[in-house]
Write a protein that holds these residues in place. Structure first.
Motif, PDB file in Angstrom:
ATOM      1  N   HIS A  32       0.810  -1.225   0.000  1.00  0.00           N
ATOM      2  CA  HIS A  32       0.000   0.000   0.000  1.00  0.00           C
ATOM      3  C   HIS A  32       0.845   1.278   0.000  1.00  0.00           C
ATOM      4  O   HIS A  32       0.669   2.152   0.846  1.00  0.00           O
ATOM      5  N   PRO A  33       1.775   1.412  -0.966  1.00  0.00           N
ATOM      6  CA  PRO A  33       2.634   2.594  -1.012  1.00  0.00           C
ATOM      7  C   PRO A  33       1.829   3.883  -1.152  1.00  0.00           C
ATOM      8  O   PRO A  33       0.846   3.933  -1.891  1.00  0.00           O
ATOM      9  N   GLY A  34       2.248   4.912  -0.408  1.00  0.00           N
ATOM     10  CA  GLY A  34       1.625   6.220  -0.489  1.00  0.00           C
ATOM     11  C   GLY A  34       0.263   6.350   0.158  1.00  0.00           C
ATOM     12  O   GLY A  34      -0.301   7.438   0.184  1.00  0.00           O
ATOM     13  N   CYS A  35      -0.266   5.271   0.702  1.00  0.00           N
ATOM     14  CA  CYS A  35      -1.583   5.322   1.345  1.00  0.00           C
ATOM     15  C   CYS A  35      -1.484   5.910   2.742  1.00  0.00           C
ATOM     16  O   CYS A  35      -0.476   5.764   3.426  1.00  0.00           O
ATOM     17  N   LEU A  36      -2.549   6.559   3.173  1.00  0.00           N
ATOM     18  CA  LEU A  36      -2.630   7.055   4.542  1.00  0.00           C
ATOM     19  C   LEU A  36      -2.956   5.897   5.466  1.00  0.00           C
ATOM     20  O   LEU A  36      -3.701   4.988   5.106  1.00  0.00           O
ATOM     21  N   ASP A  37      -2.389   5.945   6.663  1.00  0.00           N
ATOM     22  CA  ASP A  37      -2.509   4.843   7.612  1.00  0.00           C
ATOM     23  C   ASP A  37      -2.542   5.416   9.024  1.00  0.00           C
ATOM     24  O   ASP A  37      -2.390   6.618   9.225  1.00  0.00           O
ATOM     25  N   PHE A  38      -2.735   4.532  10.010  1.00  0.00           N
ATOM     26  CA  PHE A  38      -2.630   4.935  11.407  1.00  0.00           C
ATOM     27  C   PHE A  38      -1.252   5.552  11.623  1.00  0.00           C
ATOM     28  O   PHE A  38      -0.339   5.354  10.823  1.00  0.00           O
ATOM     29  N   ALA A  39      -1.052   6.286  12.729  1.00  0.00           N
ATOM     30  CA  ALA A  39       0.231   6.946  12.992  1.00  0.00           C
ATOM     31  C   ALA A  39       1.381   5.952  12.922  1.00  0.00           C
ATOM     32  O   ALA A  39       2.445   6.248  12.385  1.00  0.00           O
ATOM     33  N   ALA A  40       1.187   4.771  13.461  1.00  0.00           N
ATOM     34  CA  ALA A  40       2.194   3.707  13.421  1.00  0.00           C
ATOM     35  C   ALA A  40       1.480   2.382  13.625  1.00  0.00           C
ATOM     36  O   ALA A  40       0.351   2.338  14.108  1.00  0.00           O
ATOM     37  N   GLY A  41       2.166   1.316  13.278  1.00  0.00           N
ATOM     38  CA  GLY A  41       1.581  -0.008  13.480  1.00  0.00           C
ATOM     39  C   GLY A  41       2.432  -1.074  12.843  1.00  0.00           C
ATOM     40  O   GLY A  41       3.357  -0.783  12.081  1.00  0.00           O
ATOM     41  N   GLY A  42       2.116  -2.314  13.184  1.00  0.00           N
ATOM     42  CA  GLY A  42       2.851  -3.431  12.617  1.00  0.00           C
ATOM     43  C   GLY A  42       2.575  -4.707  13.377  1.00  0.00           C
ATOM     44  O   GLY A  42       1.719  -4.751  14.273  1.00  0.00           O
ATOM     45  N   GLY A  43       3.317  -5.734  13.042  1.00  0.00           N
ATOM     46  CA  GLY A  43       3.111  -7.056  13.612  1.00  0.00           C
ATOM     47  C   GLY A  43       3.678  -7.203  15.018  1.00  0.00           C
ATOM     48  O   GLY A  43       4.638  -6.534  15.396  1.00  0.00           O
ATOM     49  N   VAL A  44       3.056  -8.114  15.758  1.00  0.00           N
ATOM     50  CA  VAL A  44       3.528  -8.477  17.097  1.00  0.00           C
ATOM     51  C   VAL A  44       4.493  -9.646  16.938  1.00  0.00           C
ATOM     52  O   VAL A  44       4.133 -10.675  16.361  1.00  0.00           O
ATOM     53  N   GLU A  45       5.722  -9.466  17.404  1.00  0.00           N
ATOM     54  CA  GLU A  45       6.727 -10.531  17.339  1.00  0.00           C
ATOM     55  C   GLU A  45       6.395 -11.605  18.379  1.00  0.00           C
ATOM     56  O   GLU A  45       5.747 -11.316  19.396  1.00  0.00           O
ATOM     57  N   PRO A  46       6.858 -12.861  18.161  1.00  0.00           N
ATOM     58  CA  PRO A  46       6.527 -13.958  19.082  1.00  0.00           C
ATOM     59  C   PRO A  46       6.944 -13.716  20.543  1.00  0.00           C
ATOM     60  O   PRO A  46       6.303 -14.202  21.445  1.00  0.00           O
ATOM     61  N   ASP A  47       7.998 -12.938  20.757  1.00  0.00           N
ATOM     62  CA  ASP A  47       8.510 -12.746  22.115  1.00  0.00           C
ATOM     63  C   ASP A  47       8.055 -11.445  22.769  1.00  0.00           C
ATOM     64  O   ASP A  47       8.612 -11.049  23.791  1.00  0.00           O
ATOM     65  N   GLU A  48       7.041 -10.764  22.207  1.00  0.00           N
ATOM     66  CA  GLU A  48       6.627  -9.491  22.795  1.00  0.00           C
ATOM     67  C   GLU A  48       5.118  -9.413  22.974  1.00  0.00           C
ATOM     68  O   GLU A  48       4.348 -10.098  22.299  1.00  0.00           O
ATOM     69  N   SER A  49       4.702  -8.558  23.890  1.00  0.00           N
ATOM     70  CA  SER A  49       3.285  -8.279  24.111  1.00  0.00           C
ATOM     71  C   SER A  49       2.840  -7.239  23.084  1.00  0.00           C
ATOM     72  O   SER A  49       3.678  -6.555  22.474  1.00  0.00           O
ATOM     73  N   PRO A  50       1.534  -7.073  22.888  1.00  0.00           N
ATOM     74  CA  PRO A  50       1.077  -6.011  21.994  1.00  0.00           C
ATOM     75  C   PRO A  50       1.584  -4.624  22.413  1.00  0.00           C
ATOM     76  O   PRO A  50       1.948  -3.827  21.555  1.00  0.00           O
ATOM     77  N   LEU A  51       1.636  -4.339  23.710  1.00  0.00           N
ATOM     78  CA  LEU A  51       2.153  -3.047  24.159  1.00  0.00           C
ATOM     79  C   LEU A  51       3.620  -2.883  23.772  1.00  0.00           C
ATOM     80  O   LEU A  51       4.026  -1.831  23.277  1.00  0.00           O
ATOM     81  N   GLN A  52       4.414  -3.911  23.959  1.00  0.00           N
ATOM     82  CA  GLN A  52       5.821  -3.848  23.554  1.00  0.00           C
ATOM     83  C   GLN A  52       5.942  -3.645  22.047  1.00  0.00           C
ATOM     84  O   GLN A  52       6.781  -2.884  21.574  1.00  0.00           O
ATOM     85  N   ALA A  53       5.083  -4.317  21.283  1.00  0.00           N
ATOM     86  CA  ALA A  53       5.096  -4.163  19.823  1.00  0.00           C
ATOM     87  C   ALA A  53       4.734  -2.730  19.436  1.00  0.00           C
ATOM     88  O   ALA A  53       5.356  -2.143  18.554  1.00  0.00           O
TER      89      ALA A  53
END
Length: 134
Positions: A32-53
């Motif tokens: 989705h190049p050039g598209c507007l999105d949330f301020a930041a975001g991405g995947g949760v790694e196996p060793d982290e909580s959603p807050l850490q991600a």
């Protein structure tokens, strides 16, 4: 395990109470190049909580660290289970390579942006989901 521990991705809203930060994805991004999105975001790694991600994604995409984030719950957007977080709009940021620009706009301004200029998860969150069969 709480429900937010099961999310596979995180989405972050940053606001000053009236306006929100929205990221324009890099023009050379493979998704989705050039598209507007949330301020930041991405995947949760196996060793982290959603807050850490969420904290990691803020640092990677906006160069923002140690920002207090409040969990807003979960949403299934475009078939992905997303943990949503909100934080105060920081006074400064340093854009990472995945981000072309950070736009500060009111929610009402985002609602008039055409669906094709939005990341599909943001479009769905804003209520612009593509009609069945469209």
């Amino acid at each position: 395990m709480s429900g937010m521990d099961q999310a596979t991705s995180v989405l972050i809203l940053l606001s000053d109470g009236q306006r929100y930060a929205w990221q324009r994805r890099a023009w050379d991004d493979d998704s989705h190049p050039g598209c507007l999105d949330f301020a930041a975001g991405g995947g949760v790694e196996p060793d982290e909580s959603p807050l850490q991600a969420a904290q990691r994604e803020l640092a990677e995409e906006l160069g923002v660290s140690e920002l207090a984030l409040r969990p807003l719950g979960e949403a299934t957007l475009e078939g992905e289970r997303c943990a949503l977080f909100q934080g105060e709009l920081p006074g400064s940021w340093q854009l990472g390579p995945e981000v072309d620009a950070l736009l500060i706009l009111a929610l009402e301004e985002m609602r008039v942006v055409p669906r094709e200029r939005l990341h599909p998860q943001l479009a769905q969150w804003l209520g612009k989901a593509r009609a069945a069969g469209a």
